[in-house]
Design an enzyme around this catalytic site. Structure first.
Site, PDB file in Angstrom:
ATOM      1  N   ILE A 152       0.839  -1.148   0.186  1.00  0.00           N
ATOM      2  CA  ILE A 152       0.126  -0.065  -0.048  1.00  0.00           C
ATOM      3  C   ILE A 152       0.924   1.126  -0.055  1.00  0.00           C
ATOM      4  O   ILE A 152       0.657   2.150  -0.502  1.00  0.00           O
ATOM      5  CB  ILE A 152      -1.012  -0.066   1.008  1.00  0.00           C
ATOM      6  CG1 ILE A 152      -1.849  -1.203   0.895  1.00  0.00           C
ATOM      7  CG2 ILE A 152      -1.649   1.366   1.314  1.00  0.00           C
ATOM      8  CD1 ILE A 152      -2.744  -1.200   2.287  1.00  0.00           C
ATOM      9  N   ASP A 171      11.238   2.591   6.371  1.00  0.00           N
ATOM     10  CA  ASP A 171      10.581   1.071   6.787  1.00  0.00           C
ATOM     11  C   ASP A 171      11.793   0.630   7.574  1.00  0.00           C
ATOM     12  O   ASP A 171      12.836   1.080   7.502  1.00  0.00           O
ATOM     13  CB  ASP A 171      10.179   0.476   5.522  1.00  0.00           C
ATOM     14  CG  ASP A 171       9.125  -0.836   5.929  1.00  0.00           C
ATOM     15  OD1 ASP A 171       9.225  -1.407   6.990  1.00  0.00           O
ATOM     16  OD2 ASP A 171       8.364  -1.036   5.297  1.00  0.00           O
ATOM     17  N   ALA A 226      -3.999   3.295   7.826  1.00  0.00           N
ATOM     18  CA  ALA A 226      -3.325   2.236   8.286  1.00  0.00           C
ATOM     19  C   ALA A 226      -4.353   1.514   9.267  1.00  0.00           C
ATOM     20  O   ALA A 226      -5.241   0.703   9.053  1.00  0.00           O
ATOM     21  CB  ALA A 226      -2.073   2.325   8.640  1.00  0.00           C
ATOM     22  N   ASP A 251      -8.705   7.643   8.690  1.00  0.00           N
ATOM     23  CA  ASP A 251      -9.596   6.761   8.455  1.00  0.00           C
ATOM     24  C   ASP A 251      -9.717   5.685   9.521  1.00  0.00           C
ATOM     25  O   ASP A 251     -10.635   4.657   9.524  1.00  0.00           O
ATOM     26  CB  ASP A 251      -9.492   6.028   7.047  1.00  0.00           C
ATOM     27  CG  ASP A 251     -10.376   5.023   6.775  1.00  0.00           C
ATOM     28  OD1 ASP A 251     -11.740   5.310   6.489  1.00  0.00           O
ATOM     29  OD2 ASP A 251     -10.046   3.868   6.179  1.00  0.00           O
ATOM     30  N   GLU A 256     -12.779   1.985  17.867  1.00  0.00           N
ATOM     31  CA  GLU A 256     -13.552   1.847  16.846  1.00  0.00           C
ATOM     32  C   GLU A 256     -14.964   1.277  17.072  1.00  0.00           C
ATOM     33  O   GLU A 256     -14.822   0.088  17.556  1.00  0.00           O
ATOM     34  CB  GLU A 256     -13.043   1.381  15.528  1.00  0.00           C
ATOM     35  CG  GLU A 256     -11.906   2.083  15.069  1.00  0.00           C
ATOM     36  CD  GLU A 256     -11.184   1.608  13.644  1.00  0.00           C
ATOM     37  OE1 GLU A 256     -11.659   0.789  13.208  1.00  0.00           O
ATOM     38  OE2 GLU A 256     -10.376   2.202  13.217  1.00  0.00           O
ATOM     39  N   HIS A 274     -13.413   4.227   8.950  1.00  0.00           N
ATOM     40  CA  HIS A 274     -12.490   3.053   8.427  1.00  0.00           C
ATOM     41  C   HIS A 274     -13.163   2.371   7.360  1.00  0.00           C
ATOM     42  O   HIS A 274     -13.516   1.238   7.097  1.00  0.00           O
ATOM     43  CB  HIS A 274     -12.599   1.982   9.665  1.00  0.00           C
ATOM     44  CG  HIS A 274     -11.421   0.928   9.489  1.00  0.00           C
ATOM     45  ND1 HIS A 274     -10.759   0.188  10.515  1.00  0.00           N
ATOM     46  CD2 HIS A 274     -10.423   0.483   8.495  1.00  0.00           C
ATOM     47  CE1 HIS A 274      -9.568  -0.238  10.197  1.00  0.00           C
ATOM     48  NE2 HIS A 274      -9.654  -0.277   8.767  1.00  0.00           N
ATOM     49  N   ILE A 275     -13.085   3.165   6.093  1.00  0.00           N
ATOM     50  CA  ILE A 275     -13.699   2.587   4.676  1.00  0.00           C
ATOM     51  C   ILE A 275     -12.540   2.215   3.787  1.00  0.00           C
ATOM     52  O   ILE A 275     -12.875   2.309   2.727  1.00  0.00           O
ATOM     53  CB  ILE A 275     -14.598   3.846   4.193  1.00  0.00           C
ATOM     54  CG1 ILE A 275     -13.957   5.209   4.415  1.00  0.00           C
ATOM     55  CG2 ILE A 275     -16.030   3.632   5.310  1.00  0.00           C
ATOM     56  CD1 ILE A 275     -14.819   6.016   3.414  1.00  0.00           C
ATOM     57  N   GLY A 276     -11.418   2.357   4.255  1.00  0.00           N
ATOM     58  CA  GLY A 276     -10.168   2.250   3.258  1.00  0.00           C
ATOM     59  C   GLY A 276     -10.368   1.025   2.331  1.00  0.00           C
ATOM     60  O   GLY A 276     -10.019   1.197   1.089  1.00  0.00           O
ATOM     61  N   ALA A 277     -10.878  -0.080   2.644  1.00  0.00           N
ATOM     62  CA  ALA A 277     -10.781  -1.029   2.125  1.00  0.00           C
ATOM     63  C   ALA A 277     -12.364  -1.332   1.331  1.00  0.00           C
ATOM     64  O   ALA A 277     -12.795  -2.252   0.832  1.00  0.00           O
ATOM     65  CB  ALA A 277     -10.649  -2.450   2.831  1.00  0.00           C
TER      66      ALA A 277
END
Length: 299
Positions: A152, A171, A226, A251, A256, A274-277
């Site tokens: 991602i 990273d 994330a 997000d 939650e 939390h609608i990323g996917a």
């Protein structure tokens, strides 16, 4: 015949394919809490979940025939993988299926943050015309810091480059890419980035806390699509109130649904639940990948 429990809704085409497999007996039962799932799980060979259902230690200990826990999605926050390993139960997910969905939402969150689209939309729905108070900036020419150089993170980097941004990345491992992305340490990324976007799993500690916010470039923007818990929300709110952080687009949240809306209520915050996917195409890919994995492991 293997008994499959689908505990969260899947894409219709994927469900149709799954139910058509002769080797599987498929039961769909969604919206279960832990107690109901404990009563239901005995006898099933596999359970399929998305993000809502929690496969806890109690659930795993109640299972009698469970061979596979399968998450249609990226993270495994809602699965007690350690408990599953103790019982010899395999755990799998579909990490690539919703990459594009989340990457595109991330770009939308960035645009919303720099152009105050959330506030503009809300003010229009309140029948206000606040044009003079809604100036913003372009993404073009800005520096984007990507924390997490996996699928991602790199998909976001690719899209940001198309917007004319420069990209730094951090990273804990070497990032493998042919994109013109410069890998740097976290302190350098924080100090040099106009916008920071986070794409890592949930960590034992915050990746962005008070110390990291203090090290930000003045007026930086933070985007998190994330996991809740990678950003210290109290520290972020302090940063917004002080002006150190210009805006945030979120997000995901530590709790939650949230119980404390003080961060979300800040005028500099754009928020989504939390609608990323949650894009049709990504959910179709995830569902079809679930069918493939079930056939491969249990068929």
């Amino acid at each position: 015949m293997k008994k499959i429990l689908v505990a969260d809704a899947l894409d219709k085409e994927a469900m149709d394919r799954l139910k058509a497999i002769p080797a599987f007996a498929v039961t769909v039962k969604t919206g279960m809490d832990e107690a109901e799932l404990v009563r239901t799980i005995p006898g099933f060979n596999a359970i399929v979940v998305r993000g809502a259902t929690k496969v806890t230690r109690k659930v795993i200990e109640a299972a009698t025939d469970l061979e596979l826990i399968l998450r249609a999605g990226i993270g495994l926050d809602n699965v007690d993988a350690a408990a599953a390993k103790e019982k010899g139960i395999a755990v799998a997910n579909t990490p690539a299926a919703t990459t594009i969905s989340v990457a595109e939402l991330t770009m939308g969150l960035m645009l919303s943050a720099v152009r105050q689209l959330g506030r503009a939309n809300l003010s229009m729905k309140q029948h206000k015309w606040e044009k003079k108070t809604l100036s913003g900036t372009e993404l073009y020419g800005k520096s984007l810091g990507v924390i997490g150089g996996g699928r991602i993170g790199l998909a976001v980097a690719e899209r940001a480059l198309a917007f004319g941004m420069s990209v730094l990345a951090y990273d804990v491992v070497d990032i493998k890419t042919q994109l013109p992305v410069r890998q740097v340490g976290l302190p350098e990324l924080l100090a040099a980035s106009d916008i920071i976007t986070i794409h890592i799993p949930k960590q034992p500690k915050y990746i962005i806390g008070r110390e990291e916010i203090a090290g930000l470039k003045d007026g930086a923007i933070i985007v998190n699509a994330a996991r809740g818990g990678v950003v210290d929300e109290k520290a972020l709110l302090e940063g917004l109130n002080s002006g150190k952080v210009r805006a945030a687009a979120l997000d995901v949240f530590e709790k939650e649904p949230p119980e404390d809306f003080s961060l979300i209520d800040h005028p500099g915050v754009t928020a989504a639940p939390h609608i990323g996917a949650a894009a049709e195409e990504g959910q179709k890919r995830a569902g079809l990948e679930v069918v493939r994995i079930l056939q491969e492991k249990l068929g």
